[in-house]
Design a protein around this motif. Structure first.
Motif, PDB file in Angstrom:
ATOM      1  N   GLN A  39       0.865  -1.182   0.000  1.00  0.00           N
ATOM      2  CA  GLN A  39       0.000   0.000   0.000  1.00  0.00           C
ATOM      3  C   GLN A  39       0.897   1.225   0.000  1.00  0.00           C
ATOM      4  N   ILE A  40       0.703   2.118  -0.986  1.00  0.00           N
ATOM      5  CA  ILE A  40       1.557   3.301  -1.085  1.00  0.00           C
ATOM      6  C   ILE A  40       0.804   4.594  -0.800  1.00  0.00           C
ATOM      7  N   ILE A  41      -0.530   4.568  -0.970  1.00  0.00           N
ATOM      8  CA  ILE A  41      -1.341   5.767  -0.731  1.00  0.00           C
ATOM      9  C   ILE A  41      -2.663   5.329  -0.121  1.00  0.00           C
ATOM     10  N   HIS A  42      -3.123   6.077   0.888  1.00  0.00           N
ATOM     11  CA  HIS A  42      -4.464   5.873   1.438  1.00  0.00           C
ATOM     12  C   HIS A  42      -5.234   7.169   1.243  1.00  0.00           C
ATOM     13  N   ILE A  43      -6.432   7.053   0.692  1.00  0.00           N
ATOM     14  CA  ILE A  43      -7.279   8.206   0.409  1.00  0.00           C
ATOM     15  C   ILE A  43      -8.563   8.045   1.204  1.00  0.00           C
ATOM     16  N   SER A  44      -8.944   9.056   1.957  1.00  0.00           N
ATOM     17  CA  SER A  44     -10.192   8.980   2.710  1.00  0.00           C
ATOM     18  C   SER A  44     -10.974  10.272   2.516  1.00  0.00           C
ATOM     19  N   LYS A  45     -12.280  10.121   2.512  1.00  0.00           N
ATOM     20  CA  LYS A  45     -13.158  11.272   2.357  1.00  0.00           C
ATOM     21  C   LYS A  45     -13.583  11.730   3.737  1.00  0.00           C
ATOM     22  N   GLU A  46     -13.507  13.036   3.965  1.00  0.00           N
ATOM     23  CA  GLU A  46     -13.975  13.603   5.224  1.00  0.00           C
ATOM     24  C   GLU A  46     -15.406  14.077   5.039  1.00  0.00           C
ATOM     25  N   PHE A  47     -16.210  13.859   6.048  1.00  0.00           N
ATOM     26  CA  PHE A  47     -17.610  14.252   5.995  1.00  0.00           C
ATOM     27  C   PHE A  47     -17.813  15.575   6.716  1.00  0.00           C
ATOM     28  N   PHE A  48     -19.004  16.127   6.567  1.00  0.00           N
ATOM     29  CA  PHE A  48     -19.432  17.357   7.242  1.00  0.00           C
ATOM     30  C   PHE A  48     -18.623  18.574   6.814  1.00  0.00           C
ATOM     31  N   HIS A  49     -18.286  18.622   5.515  1.00  0.00           N
ATOM     32  CA  HIS A  49     -17.624  19.779   4.913  1.00  0.00           C
ATOM     33  C   HIS A  49     -18.463  20.221   3.734  1.00  0.00           C
ATOM     34  N   ASP A  54     -16.683  18.221  -1.583  1.00  0.00           N
ATOM     35  CA  ASP A  54     -15.907  17.026  -1.301  1.00  0.00           C
ATOM     36  C   ASP A  54     -14.575  17.414  -0.688  1.00  0.00           C
ATOM     37  N   THR A  55     -14.188  16.681   0.360  1.00  0.00           N
ATOM     38  CA  THR A  55     -12.911  16.898   1.029  1.00  0.00           C
ATOM     39  C   THR A  55     -12.245  15.549   1.214  1.00  0.00           C
ATOM     40  N   TYR A  56     -11.003  15.421   0.739  1.00  0.00           N
ATOM     41  CA  TYR A  56     -10.256  14.174   0.820  1.00  0.00           C
ATOM     42  C   TYR A  56      -8.939  14.395   1.539  1.00  0.00           C
ATOM     43  N   VAL A  57      -8.508  13.380   2.268  1.00  0.00           N
ATOM     44  CA  VAL A  57      -7.189  13.356   2.887  1.00  0.00           C
ATOM     45  C   VAL A  57      -6.395  12.268   2.184  1.00  0.00           C
ATOM     46  N   ILE A  58      -5.185  12.598   1.762  1.00  0.00           N
ATOM     47  CA  ILE A  58      -4.320  11.634   1.095  1.00  0.00           C
ATOM     48  C   ILE A  58      -3.083  11.431   1.958  1.00  0.00           C
TER      49      ILE A  58
END
Length: 157
Positions: A113-123, A126-130
């Protein structure tokens, strides 16, 4: 290393601001709507265009080409699945797997696994953390997230 991607809510087309862990702007993305598709221009913090994500037209499932420095470096295509979102990627030997709801993704090179992408809610928007293991994968990882978001949005159009 970590990047935060925030979609601008009040713009006519998809636009994103990308921040580093300290809150500094690293990149921004501005969409250009073309007939039947998206073309997303990627700029560095000095407003130099460094890449582009172009939607391929007349495809059954959403498909995008990723360009860096005017050269096509890869393609991303959403695959037809019933539950888990899947994407076919043909650059860097990477593969992407998403969770049941399509909010989180992991990018693998081989079995690592080289990258993890997650979506943040309540924004707003769309907001993503990489989370990126190798800083050399920063630009391609960020462009991958933008292309996946565009593929998801195109799938709902």
């Amino acid at each position: 290393m970590r990047l935060l991607i925030k979609q601008r809510v009040f713009s006519w087309a998809d636009s994103y601001d990308i921040y580093d862990e300290q809150g500094n702007v690293r990149y921004f993305v501005k969409a250009e709507l073309i007939a039947l598709g998206h073309q997303l221009h990627v700029y560095d913090c000095n407003r130099n265009e460094i890449g582009m994500i172009k939607q391929k037209l007349l495809t059954f499932m959403p498909a995008f080409e990723v360009e860096v420095g005017g050269r096509t470096v890869g393609r991303i295509r959403k695959q037809f699945t019933m539950f888990r979102p899947k994407y076919e990627i043909d650059f860097n030997g990477w593969r992407v797997e998403g969770d049941f709801f399509g909010w989180d993704y992991d990018v693998y090179s081989g079995n690592s696994q080289i990258i993890h992408i997650s979506k943040e809610f309540f924004h707003w928007g769309d907001t993503y953390v990489i989370d990126i293991a190798n800083p050399a994968d920063e630009l391609m990882g960020m462009m991958l997230v933008i292309a996946i978001d565009a593929a998801n949005c195109s799938g709902r159009d």
